[in-house]
Every structure is written in structure tokens, then in C-alpha cells.
Scaffold this motif. Sequence first.
Motif, mmCIF file in Angstrom:
data_model
loop_
_atom_site.group_PDB
_atom_site.id
_atom_site.type_symbol
_atom_site.label_atom_id
_atom_site.label_comp_id
_atom_site.label_asym_id
_atom_site.label_seq_id
_atom_site.Cartn_x
_atom_site.Cartn_y
_atom_site.Cartn_z
ATOM 1 N N THR A 121 42.830 58.514 86.970
ATOM 2 C CA THR A 121 41.646 58.420 86.122
ATOM 3 C C THR A 121 40.599 57.623 86.876
ATOM 4 O OG1 THR A 121 42.985 58.484 84.121
ATOM 5 C CG2 THR A 121 40.755 57.600 83.910
ATOM 6 N N VAL A 122 39.413 58.185 86.968
ATOM 7 C CA VAL A 122 38.292 57.517 87.624
ATOM 8 C C VAL A 122 37.240 57.240 86.559
ATOM 9 C CG1 VAL A 122 36.424 57.750 89.311
ATOM 10 C CG2 VAL A 122 38.714 58.665 89.827
ATOM 11 N N ARG A 123 36.871 55.985 86.438
ATOM 12 C CA ARG A 123 35.849 55.585 85.469
ATOM 13 C C ARG A 123 34.592 55.209 86.243
ATOM 14 N NH1 ARG A 123 37.250 53.171 80.338
ATOM 15 N NH2 ARG A 123 39.277 53.244 81.296
ATOM 16 N N ASP A 124 33.566 56.004 86.096
ATOM 17 C CA ASP A 124 32.297 55.748 86.781
ATOM 18 C C ASP A 124 31.585 54.605 86.067
ATOM 19 O OD1 ASP A 124 29.812 55.719 87.927
ATOM 20 O OD2 ASP A 124 29.415 57.844 87.631
ATOM 21 N N SER A 125 31.384 53.531 86.790
ATOM 22 C CA SER A 125 30.721 52.381 86.175
ATOM 23 C C SER A 125 29.398 52.064 86.863
ATOM 24 C CB SER A 125 31.646 51.167 86.200
ATOM 25 O OG SER A 125 32.039 50.877 87.521
ATOM 26 N N ALA A 126 28.844 53.034 87.556
ATOM 27 C CA ALA A 126 27.613 52.808 88.322
ATOM 28 C C ALA A 126 26.431 52.414 87.440
ATOM 29 C CB ALA A 126 27.260 54.056 89.123
ATOM 30 N N HIS A 127 26.354 52.933 86.246
ATOM 31 C CA HIS A 127 25.181 52.685 85.411
ATOM 32 C C HIS A 127 25.547 52.015 84.088
ATOM 33 C CE1 HIS A 127 22.877 54.993 88.243
ATOM 34 N NE2 HIS A 127 23.778 55.945 88.158
ATOM 35 N N THR A 128 26.571 51.164 84.124
ATOM 36 C CA THR A 128 26.986 50.477 82.905
ATOM 37 C C THR A 128 27.106 48.983 83.168
ATOM 38 O OG1 THR A 128 29.320 50.793 83.418
ATOM 39 C CG2 THR A 128 28.298 52.451 82.014
ATOM 40 N N SER A 129 27.123 48.233 82.089
ATOM 41 C CA SER A 129 27.334 46.797 82.197
ATOM 42 C C SER A 129 28.800 46.543 82.537
ATOM 43 C CB SER A 129 26.997 46.121 80.864
ATOM 44 O OG SER A 129 27.937 46.518 79.890
#
Length: 168
Positions: A121-129
Motif C-alpha cells: 500500500t502506497v499512501r501519497d502524502s505529497a499534498h497533505t498535512s
Amino acid sequence: QARSYGGARSLKHVAGTIRRAIAWRDKHRHMLAAARRDGLAIHPVHYTFEALTGVTKWTMLDGGWLDYIDPSACSLDATRELISRVSAEALEEYLIIRKELKYEQCDRATRRSGRIVKSITVRDSAHTSTLGAIATPFTGMAGWDGGLSRAQRNAAAISEDLHPLMTD
């Protein structure tokens, strides 16, 4: 002495686990067969789930399963919308069928290749707090989730019976 089956300590416990797994698969055999034949999109919850949770499924080059999570697609409003459109029971069934197909896909790829093939599972956190990046994609906030937590807990408990050695 009984071999460990997902942490079970007794043959009686293992037998109960196997009976529950067989009963669940028998009860949901028609939807499982349709999902195996036509993919997850056959399930009525699929498109709503993907749209409101930011979770999409990809197949990796080795045949493994990749869940890509875009947390920016999920919010408290999206969680409320998901629960208003989908019953907790339907979501529970979908989550388990999704995991069942994930297990089968990785198992087929493992047998075909002779190497262990896993899911990731990959969680993209580039544009999140930071908080948004570590929160699950469809966690109830402020103590309200309309049954979503129950569906997730029930799906996890049933998945333990269906896939005792799958640590996902």
C-alpha cells in the motif's frame, strides 16, 4: 501437536476458524465468483469506495497487488458521503472481497514465479498535512463515522479467518 494457523493454539480453534471461513465463502460465493470473473468493479460499492476514499488498485509487474491511496481525495465530508451511500454491511462485504481477490492474485503470482509475491500500500502524502498523511484514508473524525469503524472491524475479523497468514 497442531501447527500454528494464524496464531491459533489449539485444533479446536483452528477447526472453528476453518468452519467460519468456509461458511463466509459459501454465503458470498455468487459475488466472489462474479468478482473473480469480472473484477472488483462488479461490486456495487466499488466506484463509490474508490471515489470517496482515494484508494485505487494496481497490478505490479511481478503480479503483486498495489493499493495507491491519495489522502487528498478523502475528508470528513467524503466519509459522511460514503456512509450515506453505502451500508456498513455492503462496505464490509466489499472490503473482504477486495482482500480475498488480493490474496488470490498474490498467491497465483507466487506459484507462477516461484518467488513470494506480496501486496503493498502506497499512501501519497505529497499534498497533505502530517496528520492527514498518517490518518487512514477513511477514518471517522470527531467520533462520528456512521458505522464505518464497525464495518472495518468486522471485515478485519472475518479476514483473519479467511487469510490467517496474510499480514496486511
